[in-house]
Design a protein around this motif. Structure first.
Motif, PDB file in Angstrom:
ATOM      1  N   THR A 243      -4.517  -2.528  13.259  1.00 20.02           N
ATOM      2  CA  THR A 243      -4.556  -2.542  12.679  1.00 20.02           C
ATOM      3  C   THR A 243      -5.325  -3.415  10.598  1.00 20.02           C
ATOM      4  O   THR A 243      -5.883  -3.520  10.722  1.00 20.02           O
ATOM      5  N   THR A 276       6.130  -1.312   9.867  1.00 20.74           N
ATOM      6  CA  THR A 276       5.976   0.160   8.061  1.00 20.74           C
ATOM      7  C   THR A 276       4.909   0.603   8.155  1.00 20.74           C
ATOM      8  O   THR A 276       4.404   0.182   8.662  1.00 20.74           O
ATOM      9  N   SER A 277       4.527   2.051   7.673  1.00 17.30           N
ATOM     10  CA  SER A 277       3.605   2.433   7.725  1.00 17.30           C
ATOM     11  C   SER A 277       3.236   2.338   6.396  1.00 17.30           C
ATOM     12  O   SER A 277       2.399   3.261   6.118  1.00 17.30           O
ATOM     13  N   GLN A 293      -4.776   6.287   7.647  1.00 16.90           N
ATOM     14  CA  GLN A 293      -3.116   6.758   7.043  1.00 16.90           C
ATOM     15  C   GLN A 293      -3.198   8.256   8.394  1.00 16.90           C
ATOM     16  O   GLN A 293      -2.742   8.917   8.917  1.00 16.90           O
ATOM     17  N   GLY A 296      -3.178   8.921  11.504  1.00 14.55           N
ATOM     18  CA  GLY A 296      -1.762   7.984  12.029  1.00 14.55           C
ATOM     19  C   GLY A 296      -2.035   6.300  12.998  1.00 14.55           C
ATOM     20  O   GLY A 296      -1.027   6.238  13.591  1.00 14.55           O
ATOM     21  N   GLN A 299      -0.451   0.672  10.623  1.00 15.63           N
ATOM     22  CA  GLN A 299       0.996   0.358  10.909  1.00 15.63           C
ATOM     23  C   GLN A 299       1.292  -1.510  10.629  1.00 15.63           C
ATOM     24  O   GLN A 299       0.272  -2.173  10.737  1.00 15.63           O
TER      25      GLN A 299
END
Length: 316
Positions: A243, A276-277, A293, A296, A299
């Motif tokens: 990410t 955590t997302s 997001q 998916g 993170q």
């Protein structure tokens, strides 16, 4: 952040240089000190996100003082005060800034949003600085650092590592954008033998070895102490590898070079960050974040707090 906000923080915290001492594994003491508040039962700590820290020898020294099964801040502070027995390394902390107001230049600066990061620099104290000048004899400023990075370049201090921090006081959140060291890699480069002599560089590398072993955990510890105790921010996020690379544009612009993976996988886990997302609130307006997001691919890591742990138990 806006440049004026970064400058205000630097102005408010300017003054005497901040001395920071670090002994191997002492990050565990600092994490527990922030987590337990006024005190916490050891049994409860064994069920907490920080349970794995309790087996570290430097922590067992503090636990030995908790005769009633209640770990209190002074137990941890007593061990911290005995740093001399743990051969601490001495540093000087300074602040700088990094970023751009030009959104087309953001990926060159490797920031998640247009604006500025606060930079916390971990600089060698005078004891190491004297070794450097004696062994290497370098009159150069920042001889083992890339001058295009946020390192001290005035010749008074040499920067071992730095952390870039984005934050928002309104949401009481901070994001550690980057932790990096040019110095360790630069000093290891065989090219330095040609510049300063092989014998002298071998001697210097021996002097540097204790720093090279712990620079990452010392830098992250300094950053967390600064964020929580100087800035008063509780919620601390840390990029995951994928990410972070995507949001900072590193994945898209391959020539920028990807950072060491362990800094965004193993290091945050070592410090008990949990995946955590949830995104930091101040990043939510970033359009590309929404795309990640939806697919998916977003993170982070987040540092657990006692309040959050109690909240989860209550919800259960």
């Amino acid at each position: 952040m806006e440049k004026t906000q970064v400058e205000l923080i630097r102005e408010c915290l300017s003054g005497n240089r901040t001395v920071f001492r670090y002994a191997p594994d002492s990050y565990a003491l600092q994490l527990l000190k922030d987590y337990i508040g006024n005190g916490m039962g050891i049994a409860a700590l064994r069920r907490s996100p920080y349970a794995k820290l309790l087996t570290k020898p430097i922590v067992t020294e503090a636990l030995a003082l908790a005769g009633k099964g209640q770990l209190e801040p002074w137990h941890l502070e007593a061990v911290i005060a005995q740093y001399r027995d743990h051969k601490p390394l001495n540093f000087i902390l300074t602040l700088d800034e990094w970023g751009t107001d030009d959104k087309t230049d953001r990926h060159w600066k490797q920031t998640c949003r247009t604006g500025y990061d606060l930079v916390l620099q971990l600089n060698f104290a005078n004891d190491h600085h004297q070794h450097l000048k004696t062994l290497v004899g370098a009159d150069d400023v920042a001889p083992f650092s890339y001058h295009g990075h946020p390192v001290c370049k005035d010749g008074t201090l040499e920067t071992l590592a730095w952390a870039r921090i984005d934050l928002d006081f309104a949401s009481n959140q901070a994001l550690i954008e980057e932790i990096q060291s040019d110095w360790v890699k630069g000093a290891a480069d065989s090219y330095q033998n040609c510049l300063y002599g092989e014998d002298k560089m071998q001697q210097y590398r021996e002097v540097l070895r204790p720093y090279a072993k712990v620079w990452d955990e010392a830098m992250l510890t300094a950053a967390l102490c600064f964020i929580r105790r100087e800035l008063g921010i509780r919620d601390v996020f840390y990029h995951s590898y994928d990410t972070g690379n995507r949001l900072k544009g590193i994945e898209r612009y391959y020539h920028l070079g990807k950072p060491p993976r362990y800094l965004y996988t193993e290091l945050p886990k070592k410090f008990c960050f949990v995946p955590t997302s949830e995104a930091p609130d101040f990043l939510k307006p970033v359009r590309y974040l929404h795309y990640l997001q939806r697919h998916g691919k977003a993170q982070w890591f987040k540092l657990p707090t006692q309040e959050q742990s109690h909240g989860k138990k209550a919800a259960a």
